[in-house]
Design an enzyme around this catalytic site. Sequence first.
Site, mmCIF file in Angstrom:
data_model
loop_
_atom_site.group_PDB
_atom_site.id
_atom_site.type_symbol
_atom_site.label_atom_id
_atom_site.label_comp_id
_atom_site.label_asym_id
_atom_site.label_seq_id
_atom_site.Cartn_x
_atom_site.Cartn_y
_atom_site.Cartn_z
ATOM 1 N N LYS A 147 0.840 -1.198 0.000
ATOM 2 C CA LYS A 147 0.000 0.000 0.000
ATOM 3 C C LYS A 147 0.878 1.252 0.000
ATOM 4 O O LYS A 147 1.936 1.273 0.637
ATOM 5 C CB LYS A 147 -0.889 -0.064 1.241
ATOM 6 C CG LYS A 147 -1.987 0.957 1.366
ATOM 7 C CD LYS A 147 -2.785 0.641 2.630
ATOM 8 C CE LYS A 147 -3.914 1.602 2.891
ATOM 9 N NZ LYS A 147 -4.654 1.236 4.138
ATOM 10 N N SER A 228 -9.316 0.862 3.479
ATOM 11 C CA SER A 228 -8.634 1.765 2.566
ATOM 12 C C SER A 228 -7.550 1.080 1.735
ATOM 13 O O SER A 228 -6.970 1.683 0.845
ATOM 14 C CB SER A 228 -7.991 2.915 3.357
ATOM 15 O OG SER A 228 -7.045 2.414 4.291
ATOM 16 N N SER A 252 -9.542 -1.666 7.404
ATOM 17 C CA SER A 252 -8.906 -1.402 6.120
ATOM 18 C C SER A 252 -8.130 -2.569 5.525
ATOM 19 O O SER A 252 -7.614 -2.463 4.413
ATOM 20 C CB SER A 252 -7.992 -0.173 6.217
ATOM 21 O OG SER A 252 -8.759 0.983 6.399
#
Length: 598
Positions: A147, A228, A252
Amino acid sequence: MAPLVVTSVVILLALGKTSWAQNESICDAQQNMSCALAIDPLQNPYPYYFPEETRAETPALFPVPNCHGITLEEATIDQLQDYMSRGTLTAVSLLKCYLKRARQVDEYINSIIEHNPDAMDIAIALDGERAAGNVRGPLHGIPFIVKDNIATKDQMETTAGSWMLLGSVVPRDAFVVAKLRQAGAVLMGKATLSEWADMRSNNYSEGYSPRGGQARSPYNLTLNPGGSSSGSGAAVAANVVSFALGTETDGSVINPAERNGVVGIKPTVGLTSRAGVVPESIHQDTVGTFGKTLRDAAYAFDAIHGVDHRDNYTLAQEGKTPLGGYLQYLTNKSALQNATFGIPWNSFWVYADEEQQATLLSLISLIESAGATIINNTELPNYETIVSPDGWNWDYGTTRGFANESEYTVVKVDFYNNIKAYLSELDNTNIRSLEDIVAYNYANDGSEGGNAWPLGIPAFYSGQDGFLASLETKGIMDETYYQALSFCQRSTREEGIDAALANNGRPLDAILVPPDVGQTYQIAAQAGYPMITLPAGVHSDTGMPFGLALMGTAWSEGSLLKWASAIEDLQFSNSAAPKRTLPKWYGYLERNIPVRNL
């Protein structure tokens, strides 16, 4: 110009540099019988180079190209290691195949924000090590992504999806990245994400960032891909990489995993280091893993956990982690004969839609038929107080009139302080505080959406209200803050998950929950406790996946891996069991922003 091209080829042939057969082989990538030297070289655009519209809403819309004679689609890490050990594949050839897959599909799902320019050099070096007899472990030569809020000390950016951090230089690899490099994994790139990991806004498009654009689930490109860690989940789901890292403060990892039909492992806070990760809350942040199978996700998790003196929360794991790592816990369906699982129906299950309930209960019945004991109504004793009846709500305490019982009260203060500490270590940027972040978003409203829609951009309908709420606290840890922290931890730990596991003297091995109900991972997040989600079906009307998740107490990852692997083995040994299925790419040509929150 055409005669010059022919002459060049003739000269090369005369010099013995190539042959027509070799040239045809070069041009014949994936059975495409065209030649790169022809005027119109791509004579066969389907099925690998362009999605054929007649195959829409089927997995065949984007079939995975053959990779040097092996089937890359759904290939596990164990299978890939076997190919490399036998010389059928190399790290270089495997990387090239995954890069080809990314070129094929990522224009549509937008799972990767940036490719690593060093990836090929890493793969070449790892192939050299293998040739010399040095194989670092099960991840040697396996491509992955992280990420874009996880620092990498290389040529790639670490921006959390915001233009304001472009060009900033991190001091070192995040601890988890360094661990994966040591394990021999090939860092292929950075994943798209919800900007600032969802902290900036409370009404936003999940998976969107100004720098990265909108990440999309390959199951349905028009709907919420989960966040996320959206790109991490989508890339694994679409067979763009073998595994990925994400981060979680509240859902997330679990949310994008289950909404992309993959496995997600969210560890106990303090089991994986947050050093080098753009923070939200020191009390809830953790780094987790994604894989198409539990073993794949577990390989990554086993590689990244450990004590890191740059994150003192990791010191708490000493004496609580197994000698020899976590892979030893993976088992098969026979282990279910000794399992006892709880179903907290009123706490969580009641909020799942009817189709999910029916599908998941059929899986529960299968688990029971394998010998497990299933106990219904193993509720969190205080669920009526701490579980929002209206879906995920991290300010539910304030909603009830008690800011001193709200998770958001804690996160707002933590973010103000934690982000300042992170930014202080960056070079080559003038962004040093939340004040700077807010000012930048206002000054660049057209791209960053500092103001609420319609003044800003539709992806951030509420602008940057999350940042503003944090800014208002000035990071002051007052009595309300400490009361909220104490309440959230106590009510979700000993008075919540632990009490449900104790089950009034009839203890449970794990709690089984539907993770599409956001309140499940919200309670685990506040507790800082681990959670694992397994793919378990798709909605008939939307094509979007959902999962079955296991919740446990602190440091219970070994136990959760045991039971999750047993359930997964049961799923794959029974053809009728709900399990991971390939995406059907619904709405692959639609580009709505924001995506619908369904």
